[in-house]
Design an enzyme around this catalytic site. Structure first.
Site, short mmCIF file in Angstrom:
data_model
loop_
_atom_site.label_atom_id
_atom_site.label_comp_id
_atom_site.label_asym_id
_atom_site.label_seq_id
_atom_site.Cartn_x
_atom_site.Cartn_y
_atom_site.Cartn_z
CG LEU A 1 8.43 -3.32 3.09
CD1 LEU A 1 8.71 -3.47 1.81
CD2 LEU A 1 9.18 -3.76 4.27
CB CYS B 1 4.66 0.04 -1.71
SG CYS B 1 4.94 1.94 -1.86
CG HIS B 2 5.27 -4.05 -1.21
ND1 HIS B 2 5.67 -2.91 -0.62
CD2 HIS B 2 6.37 -4.66 -1.89
CE1 HIS B 2 7.12 -2.67 -0.84
NE2 HIS B 2 7.63 -3.78 -1.58
N GLY B 3 0.82 -3.72 -2.51
CA GLY B 3 -0.53 -4.30 -2.62
C GLY B 3 -1.40 -4.55 -1.56
#
Length: 274
Positions: free
Chosen positions: A218, A236-238
């Protein structure tokens, strides 16, 4: 003794209006110039003056019959009324100061072709101008072209450290890898990765790794020297990346992007086109 005068009679708005029988109706004789028209006579209760009338004339002043054809017109009858009473299928054109061309005339065909070609030329010019304006609006400006390339001095970067530079508004990671990191990156089984790519295809010099520091999930910025594989970790999202910038774990679908770069000499790096 003086007698009081009779008060004038007032008409109530609610009472019906009656026409006095004493008001005469006057007829006005027809005018000599318009013997065929009947006058419009107005008479009533609004005034005791003589009534008036509205006179009019026909719009046509000449005969409507074609050549060699006659129409019976009564004395004093207007031409329009005579034409309505005696219709004719023949049409008379006024050819005065006009040019009539037969159907399929070469002169008329040339004019039609000229109008069509002129209209299509105008349409083509408008479309061309629109396309040119659109392409020019999408081209890069001068300030963007000035940032197209970036020269970096590599002499101050220690082995095992990562330097972040800004290129075209995006962060670029420049990592000077150690011998152990180079060996670990080349030893990995890259065929089983989600974005299979060998380490040799991502570097020009095994000692230097240059990647765009934007997560392919992202668009976040990963942290260097972090994660389960010693490369980069996106908080942010690993998403986890190894020491070659390849996606190993997490939602990241692709490896970190490798920009266009070239080594000017042993200590100078040029990112982007020259």
């Amino acid at each position: 003794m003086w007698k009081a005068a009779a008060a004038p009679r007032r008409l109530s708005l609610l009472s019906p209006l009656r026409r006095p029988s004493s008001f005469p109706t006057a007829a006005v004789p027809a005018a000599a110039k318009d013997p065929g028209l009947s006058p419009l006579v107005f008479s009533g209760y609004f005034s005791s003056k003589p009534p008036f009338r509205l006179m009019g004339r026909g719009l046509a002043s000449r005969a409507l019959a074609a050549r060699g054809e006659s129409i019976a017109v009564a004395d004093g009858e207007p031409p329009v009324a005579a034409a309505i009473k005696n219709p004719t299928p023949r049409i008379v054109y006024d050819e005065y100061n006009h040019e009539r061309l037969p159907p399929g005339s070469p002169s008329k065909r040339a004019f039609a072709y000229f109008v069509l070609v002129l209209g299509r030329f105008a349409y083509a010019s408008a479309v061309r101008l629109l396309i040119v304006k659109l392409v020019l609006s999408m081209s890069a400006t001068r300030d963007v072209l000035a940032m197209a390339s970036l020269e970096v001095d590599l002499s101050s970067i220690e082995p095992g450290s990562t330097v972040t530079v800004k290129w075209r508004g995006k962060p670029v990671f420049i990592r000077r890898r150690t011998e152990e990191e180079i060996e670990r990156a080349s030893r990995e089984d890259w065929t089983s990765l989600r974005d299979p790519q060998p380490d040799s295809a991502r570097v020009q010099d095994p000692e230097w790794l240059v990647v765009v520091g934007v997560c392919t999930h992202l668009g976040c910025i990963p942290l260097p020297n972090a994660g389960d594989y010693g490369g980069w970790f996106c908080p942010c999202h690993g998403s986890h990346y190894d020491i070659s910038g390849r996606a190993r774990k997490g939602p990241a679908p692709l490896n970190l992007e490798v920009p266009v770069y070239a080594f000017l000499d042993e200590r100078r790096l040029l990112i982007g086109s020259q």
